[in-house]
Design a protein around this motif. Sequence first.
Motif, mmCIF file in Angstrom:
data_model
loop_
_atom_site.group_PDB
_atom_site.id
_atom_site.type_symbol
_atom_site.label_atom_id
_atom_site.label_comp_id
_atom_site.label_asym_id
_atom_site.label_seq_id
_atom_site.Cartn_x
_atom_site.Cartn_y
_atom_site.Cartn_z
ATOM 1 N N VAL A 1 50.711 34.187 39.592
ATOM 2 C CA VAL A 1 49.630 33.710 40.452
ATOM 3 C C VAL A 1 48.328 34.474 40.220
ATOM 4 O O VAL A 1 47.350 34.268 40.925
ATOM 5 C CB VAL A 1 50.002 33.785 41.953
ATOM 6 C CG1 VAL A 1 51.264 32.971 42.223
ATOM 7 C CG2 VAL A 1 50.191 35.222 42.421
ATOM 8 N N CYS A 2 48.312 35.349 39.236
ATOM 9 C CA CYS A 2 47.145 36.205 39.031
ATOM 10 C C CYS A 2 46.100 35.495 38.158
ATOM 11 O O CYS A 2 46.402 35.071 37.047
ATOM 12 C CB CYS A 2 47.589 37.494 38.352
ATOM 13 S SG CYS A 2 46.227 38.584 37.944
ATOM 14 N N PRO A 3 44.879 35.345 38.667
ATOM 15 C CA PRO A 3 43.866 34.621 37.886
ATOM 16 C C PRO A 3 43.484 35.359 36.601
ATOM 17 O O PRO A 3 43.011 34.726 35.660
ATOM 18 C CB PRO A 3 42.670 34.537 38.841
ATOM 19 C CG PRO A 3 42.864 35.618 39.836
ATOM 20 C CD PRO A 3 44.356 35.795 39.970
ATOM 21 N N VAL A 4 43.715 36.652 36.563
ATOM 22 C CA VAL A 4 43.399 37.399 35.349
ATOM 23 C C VAL A 4 44.541 37.268 34.340
ATOM 24 O O VAL A 4 44.327 36.984 33.164
ATOM 25 C CB VAL A 4 43.125 38.888 35.660
ATOM 26 C CG1 VAL A 4 42.829 39.646 34.379
ATOM 27 C CG2 VAL A 4 41.979 39.017 36.656
ATOM 28 N N GLY B 1 49.984 42.926 37.355
ATOM 29 C CA GLY B 1 49.575 43.887 38.380
ATOM 30 C C GLY B 1 50.620 44.964 38.603
ATOM 31 O O GLY B 1 50.340 46.161 38.526
ATOM 32 N N CYS C 1 42.572 44.266 37.271
ATOM 33 C CA CYS C 1 42.822 43.664 38.591
ATOM 34 C C CYS C 1 41.499 43.368 39.272
ATOM 35 O O CYS C 1 40.698 44.256 39.513
ATOM 36 C CB CYS C 1 43.674 44.587 39.448
ATOM 37 S SG CYS C 1 43.853 43.975 41.139
ATOM 38 N N ILE C 2 41.294 42.093 39.592
ATOM 39 C CA ILE C 2 40.022 41.687 40.191
ATOM 40 C C ILE C 2 40.064 41.840 41.707
ATOM 41 O O ILE C 2 39.109 41.530 42.401
ATOM 42 C CB ILE C 2 39.672 40.246 39.741
ATOM 43 C CG1 ILE C 2 38.188 39.951 39.908
ATOM 44 C CG2 ILE C 2 40.508 39.210 40.466
ATOM 45 C CD1 ILE C 2 37.729 38.686 39.194
ATOM 46 N N GLN C 3 41.191 42.332 42.217
ATOM 47 C CA GLN C 3 41.337 42.626 43.653
ATOM 48 C C GLN C 3 41.269 41.374 44.519
ATOM 49 O O GLN C 3 40.837 41.418 45.662
ATOM 50 C CB GLN C 3 40.249 43.638 44.097
ATOM 51 C CG GLN C 3 40.382 44.998 43.447
ATOM 52 C CD GLN C 3 41.500 45.825 44.065
ATOM 53 O OE1 GLN C 3 41.632 45.907 45.270
ATOM 54 N NE2 GLN C 3 42.341 46.423 43.219
ATOM 55 N N CYS C 4 41.731 40.260 43.978
ATOM 56 C CA CYS C 4 41.623 39.020 44.742
ATOM 57 C C CYS C 4 42.699 38.902 45.812
ATOM 58 O O CYS C 4 42.581 38.102 46.730
ATOM 59 C CB CYS C 4 41.714 37.820 43.804
ATOM 60 S SG CYS C 4 43.362 37.593 43.121
ATOM 61 N N GLY C 5 43.789 39.651 45.662
ATOM 62 C CA GLY C 5 44.844 39.614 46.673
ATOM 63 C C GLY C 5 45.756 38.391 46.606
ATOM 64 O O GLY C 5 46.609 38.222 47.466
ATOM 65 N N SER C 6 45.630 37.553 45.581
ATOM 66 C CA SER C 6 46.476 36.345 45.499
ATOM 67 C C SER C 6 47.959 36.684 45.462
ATOM 68 O O SER C 6 48.787 35.902 45.912
ATOM 69 C CB SER C 6 46.171 35.566 44.216
ATOM 70 O OG SER C 6 44.905 35.013 44.295
ATOM 71 N N CYS C 7 48.283 37.827 44.890
ATOM 72 C CA CYS C 7 49.698 38.181 44.742
ATOM 73 C C CYS C 7 50.302 38.694 46.042
ATOM 74 O O CYS C 7 51.515 38.635 46.221
ATOM 75 C CB CYS C 7 49.849 39.237 43.650
ATOM 76 S SG CYS C 7 48.760 40.666 43.868
ATOM 77 N N ILE D 1 49.720 45.151 45.879
ATOM 78 C CA ILE D 1 49.366 45.571 44.520
ATOM 79 C C ILE D 1 47.888 45.962 44.393
ATOM 80 O O ILE D 1 47.583 47.017 43.840
ATOM 81 C CB ILE D 1 49.754 44.474 43.494
ATOM 82 C CG1 ILE D 1 51.277 44.380 43.464
ATOM 83 C CG2 ILE D 1 49.215 44.788 42.105
ATOM 84 C CD1 ILE D 1 51.788 43.240 42.639
ATOM 85 N N PRO D 2 46.950 45.133 44.892
ATOM 86 C CA PRO D 2 45.556 45.555 44.720
ATOM 87 C C PRO D 2 45.256 46.919 45.362
ATOM 88 O O PRO D 2 44.489 47.705 44.806
ATOM 89 C CB PRO D 2 44.751 44.431 45.380
ATOM 90 C CG PRO D 2 45.724 43.576 46.103
ATOM 91 C CD PRO D 2 47.056 43.786 45.468
HETATM 92 S S1 SF4 Z 1 45.007 41.278 43.342
HETATM 93 FE FE1 SF4 Z 1 46.916 40.627 42.399
HETATM 94 S S2 SF4 Z 1 46.508 38.525 41.736
HETATM 95 FE FE2 SF4 Z 1 44.492 39.444 42.161
HETATM 96 S S3 SF4 Z 1 43.828 40.264 40.197
HETATM 97 FE FE3 SF4 Z 1 44.889 41.934 41.226
HETATM 98 S S4 SF4 Z 1 47.000 41.783 40.472
HETATM 99 FE FE4 SF4 Z 1 45.984 39.835 39.990
#
Ligand code: SF4
Lengths: 187, 710
Positions: B315-318, B334, B356-362, B372-373
């Motif tokens: 689910v990670c956009p990166v 992540g 990690c773009i810190q989006c929190g999707s995971c 994870i973020p």
């Molecule tokens: S927060 Fe989770 S889903 Fe978002 S970029 Fe970081 S590891 Fe990937």
Amino acid sequence: MNSHFEAFKTRAEAVSAEVHRFTGKEEALAFILAFLKEAGVSDAPECGAVWSAGPFLEGARSEELRAKVPGLTFEVTREGSAAAKVGISQMDWAIAGTGTLVQDATGVEKRLVSTLPPIHVALIGADRILEDMGGVLERLRPDQLNYISFITGPSRTADIERVLTIGVHGPGRLIIVVVDAFEEVTA
Amino acid sequence: MTTQFRESIETALHNPNLTGALGRFSEAYRISRAKAYEGIDFEAVRDQIVEIKGSASSNFEALAEQFKASAEARGAKVFRTADPAQVKQYILALAKEKGVERVVKSKSMASEEIHLNKAFEQAGIEVDETDLGEWIIQLAHQTPSHMVMPAIHMTKEEVTEVFNQEVEAGQAPDIPKLVKFARAKLRPKFLQADMGITGANIAVAETGSLVIVTNEGNARLVTTLPKIHVAIVGIEKLVALVKDIQPILTALPRSATGQLLTSYVSIISGPVPNTDGSPKELHIILMDNHRSDMAKDPVFKEALQCIRCATCLNVCPVFRLVGGHVFGKTYTGGIGTILTAWFDELKKSEDIQGLCIQCGSCVPLCPGKIDIPRLILELRRRLVVENGQSLAMKAIFSVVNNRRLFHSMLRMASVTQKPFKQGRFIRHLPLFLSDMTDFRSLPAVAAVPLRDTIKNIPQPKGGEKIAFFAGCLIDFCYPEMGESLVNILNKAGIEVLFPEGQTCCGAPARYNGAYEVAAQNAQDNIKALLETEVSYVVSACPTCTVALKYDFLDTFKSVGVTDAMEAAKELSAKTIDFSTLIKKLVDEGRLTFKEGEELGKITYHDSCHLKRTLKASEEPRELLKQAGHEIAEMYECDTCCGMAGSYSLKLPEISAPILERKLKNIKDTGASKVVMDCPGCVMQIRGGLDKDGSPIHAEHTVERLADRFK
Ligand code: SF4
Ligand code: SF4
């Protein structure tokens, strides 16, 4: 009548297992014999069937069956299983929630017939279908049994381009034979 | 960032097979996962997993001893070691003693972690992976790119090429045929092997049982045909009880592959007979390799709740852009970043933590409830503590840390940007800075910041007072958003205060690991915002809101500031995001929409922090609908836009394609406006639309709602 049968069948079929149900032992045996014939089981090389006998076959039935199906053996060996077309074994429990068969697989012959041949025929009593894994682990207990196998559908992979492909290292077909009057047979 | 790392990103981004395969997979994955969980209470299951694995990691020593005693009582040999080198020594010595010439393996990440195959090869022992994906990777001399699907980066043509070159020429790129070929080629290897190696997904201490999960059936063959079975098990696989198996097996297959259960699960609790009647030799190696150090770390202990389902990759956009190889050799995505930092060394995570773009999707989908973020930020912080901040970053933060200097520089920017400015956008920046405007236009710094314009707004006095935390973007680039906010609250009879001492919320510093700077920002802001008695502190920037509400407390905790904790808690309790506040006022009847408006179709973009940290996604939609809009939902409405503060400056090559995807999803709705609650997202999306010459307007909800109330 087992209330979990329909759920079990739906789940098992959803993962490409083939489910057949019979009221008694004779009907089930007739089906298996016809199936072995149709699958081309014979005494030619690579065409045999290996049956790891369980309570289902108690009584003097194995002799009779062997006479009817050339190529069928009840002596399960590594080489025999590796060369066989069909493996047959009896399962101990099933799980309705996931369409899973469960077996005390400590005896190596039970694993040989269900891993090596391309087709696996699994026998199970209809009253052996439980709701979930928890119930099974109370009956087949890891503190008593050294190898417990859970089988849910045939062997599969999606490792190349995520395309689902059936039958990698294990059987490509799983035929589940559910028998209503199962206990009575062993009595 | 090393050049090598940058190059690996470039290579990945320019591999259409990889991005195509991963992109399609991530879309299909969400659907199949959701379907597999139908009728299951995911929250309840993951609470159980957290309980099981959390208490196990508090008790590794006792559980490992109990496991050893139980398994040995059943006839297995158990070897415990902290050292990967000893794992290899043990196995090689055993192989030598037993005259082992051929080894077959089923998938084991622990064995990859210690590079076991290489050790076998050096000892002249033939070793074959039998999981199809692992076998392909082994033949291709590569490393796995995904924890569950190791060869997901390869096409059938590439696999065919590998088979032709490494196994037997003449194969065609037909997947069922390739699978059949693998079956035929690996079958004799199973039959001839003297030793089988597996990992384990769960190790049960009370019974000494190993639980092994596969789909292909290879683990059943590996544990049945060879006379020796060696299982390499990381101690994080330990659980106390047999009844702990079910919750883990409820989540693992559903989260990993969208299956209710994998085709095969084997529970092995002792030696079983071999085909010649002899008892199997069963060796279990319990490997620590820094896992118990991790368990002692109050922040990172939670990472041991991982069940290796790879949801956080899927689910990670990166990840879906760059795939696994940029992350390293064994663990990817992540969670892989975190595991690499511990099992390998912190330094190894230096580059990859930045992905990690810190989006929190995971976060909401992780069966182990691992944040994870947050853990990656902590890695970042520790790296900065260990290695210091880069000079460029240091220079930036020394400015941010000094409010007056920072603000006067921002004011100055509105003058110095003149040559690059056209209308409301900066069009081109010189030299290296051009990366920033390559894929989107940047907003021009406003001539007069909000902190000045707000003074000219006549406001109701003597009633309720709310403090407004503007944040840098609204203050200096988008003051009109702030003005709209004041206008709306005024309609409810509320006076909006702008505490002058407010400064940067500290998020940029924190997200770059500069926690000391973030702590100073927090101190300054707390002082400014609590100076006057107010009912709420409102912000129209979700990142700032999260900073005020949660990050200040966490930053203080990390750097050991104790005396400001109480004040930080007070501020946290008062902080509220714009849409949630307005929704409340509407519900209370203090704000009333103009009636009978038909404002047409818009689409809404969920900003990462608003949706996943502040948990507000319905509030803005409700408001926009009540105002008279129809919402045409876009695909992946809550997927990150790629902005993420300085991320888009550091890794523009990743930010750009994430934005591109977002823009496409916006355009596909046919809406003429896209609305969102974050000025950072507005900057990214508006800039991208402008660069594309698209007529679609990107707006903040506060702008959309201005003038909509009576
Ligand atoms: S927060 Fe989770 S889903 Fe978002 S970029 Fe970081 S590891 Fe990937
Ligand atoms: S961190 Fe969570 S989502 Fe990622 S692999 Fe581990 S359990 Fe799965």
